[in-house]
Design a protein around this motif. Structure first.
Motif, PDB file in Angstrom:
ATOM      1  N   ILE A 250       0.861  -1.187   0.000  1.00 29.40           N
ATOM      2  CA  ILE A 250       0.000   0.000   0.000  1.00 29.40           C
ATOM      3  C   ILE A 250       0.896   1.235   0.000  1.00 29.40           C
ATOM      4  CG2 ILE A 250      -1.783   1.289   1.220  1.00 29.40           C
ATOM      5  CD1 ILE A 250      -2.701  -1.344   2.442  1.00 29.40           C
ATOM      6  N   ILE A 251       0.701   2.106  -0.982  1.00 27.07           N
ATOM      7  CA  ILE A 251       1.546   3.282  -1.144  1.00 27.07           C
ATOM      8  C   ILE A 251       0.888   4.503  -0.492  1.00 27.07           C
ATOM      9  CG2 ILE A 251       2.631   4.812  -2.839  1.00 27.07           C
ATOM     10  CD1 ILE A 251       2.553   2.457  -4.808  1.00 27.07           C
ATOM     11  N   ASP A 252       1.625   5.174   0.375  1.00 31.71           N
ATOM     12  CA  ASP A 252       1.148   6.398   1.017  1.00 31.71           C
ATOM     13  C   ASP A 252       2.362   7.118   1.591  1.00 31.71           C
ATOM     14  OD1 ASP A 252      -0.455   8.378   2.396  1.00 31.71           O
ATOM     15  OD2 ASP A 252      -2.102   6.947   2.255  1.00 31.71           O
ATOM     16  N   TYR A 253       2.139   8.149   2.411  1.00 31.63           N
ATOM     17  CA  TYR A 253       3.269   8.913   2.935  1.00 31.63           C
ATOM     18  C   TYR A 253       3.042   9.233   4.411  1.00 31.63           C
ATOM     19  CZ  TYR A 253       0.228  13.033   2.698  1.00 31.63           C
ATOM     20  OH  TYR A 253      -0.803  13.928   2.887  1.00 31.63           O
ATOM     21  N   PRO A 254       4.119   9.395   5.165  1.00 29.33           N
ATOM     22  CA  PRO A 254       3.986   9.801   6.558  1.00 29.33           C
ATOM     23  C   PRO A 254       3.496  11.254   6.629  1.00 29.33           C
ATOM     24  CG  PRO A 254       6.162   8.867   6.117  1.00 29.33           C
ATOM     25  CD  PRO A 254       5.523   9.135   4.806  1.00 29.33           C
ATOM     26  N   ARG A 255       2.560  11.504   7.512  1.00 34.21           N
ATOM     27  CA  ARG A 255       2.041  12.868   7.648  1.00 34.21           C
ATOM     28  C   ARG A 255       3.019  13.782   8.375  1.00 34.21           C
ATOM     29  NH1 ARG A 255      -0.908   9.850   4.374  1.00 34.21           N
ATOM     30  NH2 ARG A 255      -3.063  10.588   4.098  1.00 34.21           N
ATOM     31  N   PHE A 256       3.996  13.200   9.070  1.00 35.67           N
ATOM     32  CA  PHE A 256       5.004  14.031   9.750  1.00 35.67           C
ATOM     33  C   PHE A 256       6.270  13.193   9.931  1.00 35.67           C
ATOM     34  CE2 PHE A 256       3.161  11.588  13.137  1.00 35.67           C
ATOM     35  CZ  PHE A 256       4.218  11.328  13.987  1.00 35.67           C
ATOM     36  N   PHE A 257       7.389  13.883  10.254  1.00 33.18           N
ATOM     37  CA  PHE A 257       8.590  13.177  10.702  1.00 33.18           C
ATOM     38  C   PHE A 257       9.359  14.093  11.642  1.00 33.18           C
ATOM     39  CE2 PHE A 257      10.519  15.802   7.588  1.00 33.18           C
ATOM     40  CZ  PHE A 257      11.892  15.658   7.556  1.00 33.18           C
ATOM     41  N   THR A 258      10.250  13.482  12.438  1.00 32.71           N
ATOM     42  CA  THR A 258      10.958  14.221  13.499  1.00 32.71           C
ATOM     43  C   THR A 258      12.450  13.906  13.406  1.00 32.71           C
ATOM     44  OG1 THR A 258      10.531  12.377  15.025  1.00 32.71           O
ATOM     45  CG2 THR A 258       8.980  14.227  15.054  1.00 32.71           C
ATOM     46  N   PRO A 259      13.206  14.643  12.599  1.00 39.86           N
ATOM     47  CA  PRO A 259      14.630  14.365  12.398  1.00 39.86           C
ATOM     48  C   PRO A 259      15.488  14.825  13.578  1.00 39.86           C
ATOM     49  CG  PRO A 259      14.004  16.299  11.140  1.00 39.86           C
ATOM     50  CD  PRO A 259      12.748  15.775  11.749  1.00 39.86           C
ATOM     51  N   ASN A 260      15.317  14.157  14.725  1.00 42.64           N
ATOM     52  CA  ASN A 260      16.077  14.546  15.917  1.00 42.64           C
ATOM     53  C   ASN A 260      17.032  13.448  16.370  1.00 42.64           C
ATOM     54  OD1 ASN A 260      14.278  12.690  16.856  1.00 42.64           O
ATOM     55  ND2 ASN A 260      13.056  14.139  18.056  1.00 42.64           N
ATOM     56  N   ALA A 261      17.311  12.498  15.487  1.00 43.87           N
ATOM     57  CA  ALA A 261      18.307  11.453  15.740  1.00 43.87           C
ATOM     58  C   ALA A 261      17.964  10.568  16.927  1.00 43.87           C
ATOM     59  CB  ALA A 261      19.688  12.072  15.921  1.00 43.87           C
ATOM     60  N   ASP A 262      16.647  10.417  17.218  1.00 43.44           N
ATOM     61  CA  ASP A 262      16.275   9.524  18.310  1.00 43.44           C
ATOM     62  C   ASP A 262      15.913   8.121  17.827  1.00 43.44           C
ATOM     63  OD1 ASP A 262      13.875   9.921  17.076  1.00 43.44           O
ATOM     64  OD2 ASP A 262      12.782  10.588  18.851  1.00 43.44           O
ATOM     65  N   ASP A 266      13.074   9.566  11.824  1.00 43.71           N
ATOM     66  CA  ASP A 266      14.160  10.515  11.582  1.00 43.71           C
ATOM     67  C   ASP A 266      14.252  10.956  10.133  1.00 43.71           C
ATOM     68  OD1 ASP A 266      15.063  10.732  14.182  1.00 43.71           O
ATOM     69  OD2 ASP A 266      16.373   8.978  14.023  1.00 43.71           O
ATOM     70  N   THR A 267      13.704  10.212   9.222  1.00 44.47           N
ATOM     71  CA  THR A 267      13.722  10.593   7.807  1.00 44.47           C
ATOM     72  C   THR A 267      12.307  10.464   7.242  1.00 44.47           C
ATOM     73  OG1 THR A 267      14.277   8.341   7.103  1.00 44.47           O
ATOM     74  CG2 THR A 267      16.110   9.847   7.499  1.00 44.47           C
ATOM     75  N   TRP A 268      12.137  11.060   6.063  1.00 39.50           N
ATOM     76  CA  TRP A 268      10.822  11.022   5.413  1.00 39.50           C
ATOM     77  C   TRP A 268      10.969  10.442   4.017  1.00 39.50           C
ATOM     78  CZ3 TRP A 268       8.453  12.560   1.005  1.00 39.50           C
ATOM     79  CH2 TRP A 268       7.040  12.602   1.001  1.00 39.50           C
ATOM     80  N   ASN A 269      10.069   9.488   3.687  1.00 40.40           N
ATOM     81  CA  ASN A 269      10.034   8.928   2.343  1.00 40.40           C
ATOM     82  C   ASN A 269       8.630   8.376   2.101  1.00 40.40           C
ATOM     83  OD1 ASN A 269      10.786   8.019  -0.201  1.00 40.40           O
ATOM     84  ND2 ASN A 269      12.674   7.039   0.522  1.00 40.40           N
ATOM     85  N   ILE A 270       8.319   8.121   0.859  1.00 43.99           N
ATOM     86  CA  ILE A 270       7.028   7.524   0.528  1.00 43.99           C
ATOM     87  C   ILE A 270       7.031   6.064   1.000  1.00 43.99           C
ATOM     88  CG2 ILE A 270       5.413   6.933  -1.313  1.00 43.99           C
ATOM     89  CD1 ILE A 270       5.690   9.904  -0.912  1.00 43.99           C
ATOM     90  N   ILE A 271       5.972   5.657   1.671  1.00 42.39           N
ATOM     91  CA  ILE A 271       5.866   4.292   2.185  1.00 42.39           C
ATOM     92  C   ILE A 271       5.356   3.367   1.082  1.00 42.39           C
ATOM     93  CG2 ILE A 271       4.747   2.820   3.910  1.00 42.39           C
ATOM     94  CD1 ILE A 271       4.334   5.382   5.587  1.00 42.39           C
ATOM     95  N   GLY A 272       5.991   2.185   0.972  1.00 40.60           N
ATOM     96  CA  GLY A 272       5.515   1.156   0.057  1.00 40.60           C
ATOM     97  C   GLY A 272       5.834   1.402  -1.395  1.00 40.60           C
TER      98      GLY A 272
END
Length: 343
Positions: A250-262, A266-272
């Motif tokens: 199933i192709i979709d995208y994350p509505r948010f991301f938090t690049p704080n190295a925890d 930490d990164t954003w890309n299209i899922i699936g």
């Protein structure tokens, strides 16, 4: 078994020498044959009284009704049939849903139950008419009608046959397809998966399905499925046999991301998207003013929230993805959307 029904008239030609207008009378004793009394009423269906038993015969001229003076005798006897009992065999077997081969082949034994001394036995096993074995045992490796013909050859050269069979029908895990009802990038980010085109070795079988680690259910519909790769499992409702599986994406995208190295988001890309036919799909990321910040690959690590090595501030960012929809038509689509970077 010591009795059987004999057709004594099969001896007619031998006794008469094929002389025309001649018939034969049969008797159970020499005295009756000599006196020409108490002839066997139905010689074509005579049941022996003793085993073996001597039968006496005289030729009769049908024109004059005169019997010959010569009494001919011969012996009839009943040989034991080469019996084997397969009544406890047969039933359903589990087969591979694609090849039809038995998942756990096994053997059944057709050996004669009460073999006689001095008798030679031979075996011919067939499945649906095709030869599969010349041994007393046969391997059950597919559904079908397994039939064994046992031939007993006695010391005098005579032989008897006995046929037994066991019928095995097939049951299997289902063969099926799984489809995503909604197009990629729907508003909710959740999807419906349906199981379709369900078939199996036995058309009367009841099946149940599960997705990923979820429970099995009789329904073929799954709701609230998240983007990404999922596995749909199918099995017989009885729990017998194996489990088949179909993978969906199933192709979709994350509505948010938090690049704080925890280590989380930490990164954003299209899922699936990073599987065929979208290994080379194009993904572009823009700021709110339309400035291109990054082009990323669907099979890469994704965007880390920087531009020219500098962290971008918390804000909404836009993307455009050019990809192939995973549907029967392979539709080419371009989708625009936005997501949030949170620090």
């Amino acid at each position: 078994q010591s009795t059987a029904t004999f057709d004594l008239t099969q001896q007619n030609a031998v006794i008469t020498g094929n002389v025309a207008a001649t018939s034969v009378s049969y008797y159970t004793s020499l005295a009756d044959a000599q006196a020409m009394t108490n002839a066997i009423a139905t010689p074509s269906a005579f049941e022996n009284i003793t085993n073996p038993q001597v039968i006496y015969a005289r030729a009769v001229n049908t024109a004059s009704s005169c019997e010959s003076s010569t009494v001919v005798d011969f012996e009839i006897f009943v040989q034991p049939l080469p019996y084997t009992n397969l009544t406890q065999e047969g039933g359903q077997i589990c087969v591979d849903e694609i090849t039809g081969e038995a998942l756990n082949p096994f053997t059944i034994d057709g050996t004669v139950e009460s073999p006689q001394i001095g008798v030679t036995y031979s075996y011919v096993w067939t499945r649906d008419g095709a030869l599969v074995s010349l041994n007393p045992e046969v391997t059950i490796d597919a559904a079908g009608t397994y039939q064994v013909m046992i031939t007993a050859t006695y010391g005098d050269g005579t032989s008897c046959d006995y046929v037994a069979e066991a019928v095995y029908s097939a049951e299997s895990a289902p063969v099926f397809e799984a489809v995503v009802v909604e197009s990629s990038f729907n508003n909710s980010g959740l999807y419906t998966v349906e199981v379709i085109n369900v078939t199996g070795a036995d058309v009367a079988s009841a099946y149940e399905f599960a997705i990923d680690d979820g429970p099995f259910q009789s329904s073929t519909t799954f709701t609230g499925v998240t983007p990404g790769t999922h596995t749909v499992f199918g099995r017989l409702a009885s729990g017998n046999c194996s489990i088949s599986e179909v993978e969906i994406g199933i192709i979709d995208y994350p509505r948010f991301f938090t690049p704080n190295a925890d280590g989380f988001h930490d990164t954003w890309n299209i899922i699936g998207l990073g599987v065929a036919p979208n290994l080379n799909a194009k993904i572009f990321i823009f700021d709110r003013y339309g400035k291109l910040l990054k082009q990323i690959s669907p099979v890469g690590a994704g965007w880390d929230g920087t531009f020219n090595g500098q962290p971008m501030p918390s804000s909404d960012y836009w993307f455009r993805v050019e990809f192939t929809e995973v549907d029967e038509l392979g539709t080419q689509r371009t989708v625009n959307g936005h997501f949030t970077l949170k620090r």
